[in-house]
Design a protein around this motif. Structure first.
Motif, PDB file in Angstrom:
ATOM      1  N   ASN A 103       0.830  -1.195  -0.048  1.00 50.95           N
ATOM      2  CA  ASN A 103       0.024  -0.171   0.036  1.00 50.95           C
ATOM      3  C   ASN A 103       0.874   1.284   0.046  1.00 50.95           C
ATOM      4  O   ASN A 103       0.585   2.173  -0.638  1.00 50.95           O
ATOM      5  N   VAL A 104       1.733   1.281   0.704  1.00 51.32           N
ATOM      6  CA  VAL A 104       2.922   2.185   0.907  1.00 51.32           C
ATOM      7  C   VAL A 104       3.566   2.716  -0.497  1.00 51.32           C
ATOM      8  O   VAL A 104       3.744   3.728  -0.940  1.00 51.32           O
ATOM      9  N   CYS A 105       3.926   1.449  -1.167  1.00 51.70           N
ATOM     10  CA  CYS A 105       4.429   1.493  -2.492  1.00 51.70           C
ATOM     11  C   CYS A 105       3.321   2.241  -3.500  1.00 51.70           C
ATOM     12  O   CYS A 105       3.755   2.979  -4.343  1.00 51.70           O
ATOM     13  N   ARG A 106       2.183   1.750  -3.402  1.00 51.18           N
ATOM     14  CA  ARG A 106       1.081   2.353  -4.321  1.00 51.18           C
ATOM     15  C   ARG A 106       1.023   3.689  -4.166  1.00 51.18           C
ATOM     16  O   ARG A 106       0.997   4.679  -5.089  1.00 51.18           O
ATOM     17  N   VAL A 107       1.043   4.529  -2.971  1.00 46.38           N
ATOM     18  CA  VAL A 107       0.827   5.792  -2.564  1.00 46.38           C
ATOM     19  C   VAL A 107       2.013   6.536  -2.905  1.00 46.38           C
ATOM     20  O   VAL A 107       1.766   7.624  -3.525  1.00 46.38           O
ATOM     21  N   LEU A 108       3.359   5.726  -3.181  1.00 48.67           N
ATOM     22  CA  LEU A 108       4.470   6.501  -3.617  1.00 48.67           C
ATOM     23  C   LEU A 108       4.474   6.212  -5.047  1.00 48.67           C
ATOM     24  O   LEU A 108       5.576   6.780  -5.675  1.00 48.67           O
ATOM     25  N   GLU A 109       3.646   5.586  -5.690  1.00 40.60           N
ATOM     26  CA  GLU A 109       3.680   5.427  -7.141  1.00 40.60           C
ATOM     27  C   GLU A 109       4.842   4.607  -7.591  1.00 40.60           C
ATOM     28  O   GLU A 109       5.600   4.914  -8.519  1.00 40.60           O
ATOM     29  N   VAL A 110       5.267   3.620  -6.816  1.00 35.92           N
ATOM     30  CA  VAL A 110       6.438   2.796  -7.094  1.00 35.92           C
ATOM     31  C   VAL A 110       5.786   1.566  -7.243  1.00 35.92           C
ATOM     32  O   VAL A 110       5.114   0.930  -6.118  1.00 35.92           O
ATOM     33  N   LYS A 111       5.893   0.919  -8.432  1.00 34.48           N
ATOM     34  CA  LYS A 111       5.336  -0.615  -8.880  1.00 34.48           C
ATOM     35  C   LYS A 111       6.112  -1.840  -8.164  1.00 34.48           C
ATOM     36  O   LYS A 111       7.442  -1.764  -8.899  1.00 34.48           O
ATOM     37  N   ILE A 112       5.643  -2.096  -7.078  1.00 31.48           N
ATOM     38  CA  ILE A 112       6.305  -3.198  -6.447  1.00 31.48           C
ATOM     39  C   ILE A 112       5.115  -4.075  -5.957  1.00 31.48           C
ATOM     40  O   ILE A 112       4.493  -3.900  -5.433  1.00 31.48           O
ATOM     41  N   GLY A 113       5.585  -5.549  -6.427  1.00 31.93           N
ATOM     42  CA  GLY A 113       4.600  -6.610  -5.835  1.00 31.93           C
ATOM     43  C   GLY A 113       5.113  -7.234  -4.609  1.00 31.93           C
ATOM     44  O   GLY A 113       6.302  -7.194  -4.250  1.00 31.93           O
ATOM     45  N   GLU A 114       4.370  -8.245  -4.118  1.00 31.98           N
ATOM     46  CA  GLU A 114       4.912  -9.053  -2.902  1.00 31.98           C
ATOM     47  C   GLU A 114       6.166  -9.835  -3.451  1.00 31.98           C
ATOM     48  O   GLU A 114       6.966 -10.232  -2.377  1.00 31.98           O
ATOM     49  N   SER A 115       6.253 -10.156  -4.653  1.00 25.89           N
ATOM     50  CA  SER A 115       7.317 -10.985  -5.105  1.00 25.89           C
ATOM     51  C   SER A 115       8.932 -10.256  -4.966  1.00 25.89           C
ATOM     52  O   SER A 115       9.914 -10.911  -5.132  1.00 25.89           O
ATOM     53  N   ASN A 116       8.620  -9.006  -4.887  1.00 23.40           N
ATOM     54  CA  ASN A 116       9.900  -8.106  -4.816  1.00 23.40           C
ATOM     55  C   ASN A 116      10.452  -7.946  -3.345  1.00 23.40           C
ATOM     56  O   ASN A 116      11.381  -7.554  -3.003  1.00 23.40           O
ATOM     57  N   ILE A 117       9.604  -8.431  -2.540  1.00 23.53           N
ATOM     58  CA  ILE A 117       9.843  -8.507  -1.039  1.00 23.53           C
ATOM     59  C   ILE A 117      10.489  -9.648  -0.624  1.00 23.53           C
ATOM     60  O   ILE A 117       9.652 -10.642  -0.855  1.00 23.53           O
ATOM     61  N   VAL A 151      12.864   4.868  -1.248  1.00 20.58           N
ATOM     62  CA  VAL A 151      13.523   6.017  -0.538  1.00 20.58           C
ATOM     63  C   VAL A 151      13.472   7.290  -1.145  1.00 20.58           C
ATOM     64  O   VAL A 151      13.093   8.415  -0.679  1.00 20.58           O
ATOM     65  N   LYS A 152      13.874   7.147  -2.499  1.00 20.04           N
ATOM     66  CA  LYS A 152      13.849   8.656  -3.384  1.00 20.04           C
ATOM     67  C   LYS A 152      12.570   8.934  -3.729  1.00 20.04           C
ATOM     68  O   LYS A 152      12.144  10.262  -3.466  1.00 20.04           O
ATOM     69  N   ALA A 153      11.407   7.823  -3.791  1.00 16.07           N
ATOM     70  CA  ALA A 153      10.098   8.328  -4.069  1.00 16.07           C
ATOM     71  C   ALA A 153       9.498   9.222  -2.964  1.00 16.07           C
ATOM     72  O   ALA A 153       8.636  10.237  -3.073  1.00 16.07           O
ATOM     73  N   LYS A 154       9.681   8.485  -1.818  1.00 13.12           N
ATOM     74  CA  LYS A 154       9.160   9.301  -0.490  1.00 13.12           C
ATOM     75  C   LYS A 154       9.862  10.627  -0.243  1.00 13.12           C
ATOM     76  O   LYS A 154       9.125  11.408   0.041  1.00 13.12           O
ATOM     77  N   ARG A 155      11.324  10.741  -0.646  1.00 10.54           N
ATOM     78  CA  ARG A 155      11.856  12.157  -0.280  1.00 10.54           C
ATOM     79  C   ARG A 155      11.323  13.108  -1.346  1.00 10.54           C
ATOM     80  O   ARG A 155      10.992  14.012  -1.128  1.00 10.54           O
TER      81      ARG A 155
END
Length: 236
Positions: A103-117, A151-155
């Motif tokens: 959800n955090v990644c979605r808000v920051l517009e960074v495409k990440i799925g659970e497979s990336n974690i 980290v960059k997207a949040k900044r």
């Protein structure tokens, strides 16, 4: 009369001989004491030299240990290049940590799925929970580039509150994302932050797990690798 004088001369001569012998004994005693004093001075001098040498060795050993500890900490920090911390998201019962991260990644517009974690969990508090300071969420990604993008997207997005995450029954608060620090670096950063609050240094921040500080707006940035670097910055 002559015999009496002769006897007295012999007596005086005997006394002179005895006196001479006594003087020789005294002289020998003085010499012996002088030699003893000289020996004691040499012994004390040698002990002092040995103590100084041991002190130098201790300083060298302490320096070597500090350098080794700093290098070990740097290596450990490098191993955390794939990991971040999300701070400020309140704890909720039956929460899904993976769901929060996605959800955090979605808000920051960074495409990440659970497979990336690789894994994600909330740090367990040793003491009683403080609602105003919820325990951070630790996330390790499969690739370090993913951590850097987040980290960059949040900044770039700046301040974002938990309202944007749409979490039910979640108090409103700002959340932050930073690279995860080692235990030693967390301690160093905490001390540096206290110095900032006391006005001793003007700025302190982290970049890719490295800690930097500035004494003032127009001063050069200083890399803080260990407590000694921080103490030197404090004393300068």
């Amino acid at each position: 009369m002559a015999q009496e004088i002769l006897e007295r001369v012999k007596a005086i001569d005997y006394k002179q001989t005895e006196l001479h012998r006594a003087l020789l004994i005294c002289q020998k005693t003085v010499n012996d004491n002088g030699n003893l004093s000289y020996a004691l001075k040499n012994a004390i001098s040698n002990v002092c030299l040995q103590a100084m040498e041991m002190s130098r060795e201790m300083v060298n050993m302490r320096t070597s240990f500090n350098e080794f500890q700093t290098q070990l900490n740097s290596t450990e920090q490098l191993s955390l290049k794939n990991s971040i911390e999300i701070q400020g998201i309140p704890y909720r019962q039956d929460e899904s940590i993976l769901g929060i991260v996605v959800n955090v990644c979605r808000v920051l517009e960074v495409k990440i799925g659970e497979s990336n974690i690789d894994y994600a969990y909330r740090v367990t508090n040793n003491g009683p929970a403080d609602p105003s300071r919820p325990a951070p969420i630790v996330v390790r990604f499969v690739r370090s580039l993913t951590a850097e993008r987040l980290v960059k997207a949040k900044r770039l997005k700046g301040n974002i509150s938990t309202d944007a995450l749409g979490l039910p029954n979640c108090p409103t608060s700002l959340f932050y994302i930073n690279f995860r620090l080692t235990a030693i670096n967390r301690k160093i950063f905490s001390r540096a932050w206290l110095l900032k609050k006391r006005g001793i240094i003007k700025h302190v921040w982290t970049t890719h797990g490295k800690i930097f500080a500035r004494r003032g707006d127009n001063t050069d940035r200083v890399r803080i690798r260990n407590i000694h670097d921080l103490e030197s910055l404090h004393k300068d």
